[in-house]
Design an enzyme around this catalytic site. Structure first.
Site, short mmCIF file in Angstrom:
data_model
loop_
_atom_site.label_atom_id
_atom_site.label_comp_id
_atom_site.label_asym_id
_atom_site.label_seq_id
_atom_site.Cartn_x
_atom_site.Cartn_y
_atom_site.Cartn_z
N TYR A 141 -4.45 3.34 5.70
CA TYR A 141 -4.56 4.55 4.87
C TYR A 141 -5.64 4.42 3.80
O TYR A 141 -6.11 5.41 3.27
CB TYR A 141 -3.21 4.85 4.18
CG TYR A 141 -2.10 5.23 5.13
CD1 TYR A 141 -2.25 5.09 6.50
CD2 TYR A 141 -0.89 5.73 4.65
CE1 TYR A 141 -1.23 5.43 7.37
CE2 TYR A 141 0.14 6.06 5.52
CZ TYR A 141 -0.04 5.92 6.87
OH TYR A 141 0.96 6.25 7.73
N LYS A 189 1.72 -6.74 14.50
CA LYS A 189 1.24 -6.63 15.88
C LYS A 189 0.30 -7.82 16.08
O LYS A 189 -0.89 -7.68 16.42
CB LYS A 189 0.52 -5.27 16.05
CG LYS A 189 0.12 -4.94 17.47
CD LYS A 189 1.27 -4.59 18.38
CE LYS A 189 0.80 -4.39 19.80
NZ LYS A 189 1.87 -4.38 20.81
N ASP A 221 6.14 -2.74 18.31
CA ASP A 221 6.61 -1.92 19.45
C ASP A 221 8.05 -2.28 19.83
O ASP A 221 8.90 -1.40 20.00
CB ASP A 221 5.66 -2.03 20.66
CG ASP A 221 5.11 -3.43 20.87
OD1 ASP A 221 5.37 -4.31 20.03
OD2 ASP A 221 4.44 -3.67 21.89
N ASP A 245 5.69 3.47 7.58
CA ASP A 245 5.78 4.92 7.54
C ASP A 245 6.55 5.41 8.77
O ASP A 245 7.49 6.21 8.70
CB ASP A 245 4.36 5.50 7.52
CG ASP A 245 4.30 6.96 7.16
OD1 ASP A 245 5.37 7.52 6.89
OD2 ASP A 245 3.21 7.54 7.17
N ASP A 249 10.94 6.35 9.02
CA ASP A 249 11.36 7.69 9.47
C ASP A 249 12.26 7.57 10.69
O ASP A 249 13.26 8.30 10.83
CB ASP A 249 10.14 8.55 9.81
CG ASP A 249 9.74 9.46 8.66
OD1 ASP A 249 10.04 9.09 7.50
OD2 ASP A 249 9.13 10.52 8.90
#
Ligand code: NAD
Length: 369
Positions: A141, A189, A221, A245, A249
């Site tokens: 970001y 990752k 994942d 993020d 959620d």
């Protein structure tokens, strides 16, 4: 205990839920003999109407002069035609930036009384109590370079972290885990990304300072799958910005309603506390908003800014009790099987207040003998 709290109620249901959360904080102060002061200030659409800016200087000053900021929600469709940096939501981004918090804490708890509200089966969610610790100021970001070249049809964002940025968020995760069930799951990752290899190496190094906390690494994942299959296996989940993020959620489905979710952003100049939901214009002003997300956010203020762990836990227990007694706002009424009438925002706030007052009275009586 002295605490200065800036109250930025904002738009839509923000003022309705913030009022109930503030009442809970007042009750804790009154019952425990603490000195909490509350400074209301404008943010979002109401601030634009009043002063032309979504984050007036007076609000920023009040926030920076406080020990904690409680923010309701911002957003008002009537300002939808304004450019993004002038809209109510810009006030939220600006205050988050000004307060500089880098650690976003988001609990995902399965409340037994609400098991029918989650799309997951009750036997899957039962006992789940996860705290996400998401890095908020780094990663994709914010990394440079970033651009979109419309001529060449090419775009780039950069996932960048320094060792120090990873180390400071990892310390927060381990500190919090050491006061909970003593397990950190670090998400990355590392099989593909160098930035994740730095992340994993740094988290592993910081873990050595916390020998009583178990560390496990998960690839993002497979983590997305494990979260839904076995949510109760996780305690503190540590993530970089983008992964957090998405996963936080995803984990919200464990609780089952947006109106139940609290959050805190810590590590900056002043901690910022906000329920996860927005201003919900579709139900604003009707007494339909669920105030429990905001009340659980108040509990996070007690835990992380006031250091009143016992009171924070008492607020959370009061919420659990009210739910267990069958009380529901409209958003959590479906599938509850409760015969109680639907509670308004104010009634729900009062129910939690009463349960909390009873619990604190009992605690005082026990201390007195
Ligand atoms: P929202 O969270 O406001 O609402 C989504 C849905 O959930 C709506 O149906 C709403 O009625 C319901 N809901 C939300 N909170 C609830 C509560 N406490 N009790 C009962 N039901 C609740 O998201 P949205 O509709 O996408 O956005 C509305 C406005 O809020 C927009 O202007 C958006 O930009 C803004 N927004 C602000 C924040 C924030 O202030 N942190 C976060 C998200 C969205």
């Amino acid at each position: 205990m002295k605490l200065k709290i800036a109250i930025l109620a904002g738009d839509g249901i923000g003022p309705e839920v913030t009022l109930e959360a503030t009442n809970i904080l007042k009750a804790v102060a009154d019952l425990g003999g603490h000195d909490f002061t509350f400074t209301p200030a404008l943010i979002g659409g109401v601030a634009i109407t009043e002063s032309g800016s979504p984050l007036p200087q007076a609000t920023l000053d009040a926030a920076l002069d406080s020990d904690a900021v409680l923010l309701g929600a911002v957003g008002d469709n009537k300002f939808g035609a304004l450019p993004p940096d002038k809209r109510p939501e810009a006030g939220l981004l600006q205050i988050r930036q000004a307060l500089g918090g880098y650690a976003n804490l988001r609990p995902s708890v399965a409340y037994p009384a609400l098991s029918g509200n989650s799309p997951l089966r009750p036997e899957v969610t039962e006992g789940a109590d996860i705290l996400f610790v998401r890095e908020l100021l780094g990663g994709l970001y914010f990394g440079a370079p970033r651009w979109w070249n419309r001529e060449s049809n090419e775009a780039i964002n950069t996932m960048r972290y320094t060792r120090d940025e990873v180390a400071r968020i990892a310390r927060i995760a381990f500190e919090l885990a050491s006061k909970r069930r003593k397990k950190v799951t670090s998400v990355d990752k590392a099989n593909v990304l160098e930035v994740s290899q730095l992340w994993r190496a740094t988290v592993t190094e910081i873990a050595r300072d916390y020998p009583d906390v178990k560390l496990e690494h998960q690839l993002v994942d497979s983590m997305a799958m494990h979260l839904m299959n076995t949510p109760r296996n996780f305690d503190v989940v540590l993530t970089e910005n983008l992964f957090g993020d998405i996963l936080s959620d995803e984990a919200a489905v464990i609780t089952g309603s947006l109106g139940m979710l609290p959050s805190a952003t810590i590590g900056g100049t002043v901690n910022l506390y906000e329920p996860v939901h927005g201003s919900a214009p579709d139900i604003a002003g009707q007494g339909k908003a669920n105030p429990l997300g905001a009340i659980l956010t108040a509990a996070m203020i007690l835990r992380h800014s006031a250091r009143l762990e016992e009171d924070a836990a008492a607020v959370e227990a009061a919420v659990q009790k009210v739910l267990a007694d069958g009380h529901r706002t409209a958003d959590i009424a479906t599938g509850s099987g409760s015969s109680q009438p639907i509670a308004t925002t104010q009634q729900m706030g009062k129910l939690v207040h009463n349960a909390l007052a009873e619990a604190i009275d009992r605690r005082h009586a026990m201390h007195a003998v």
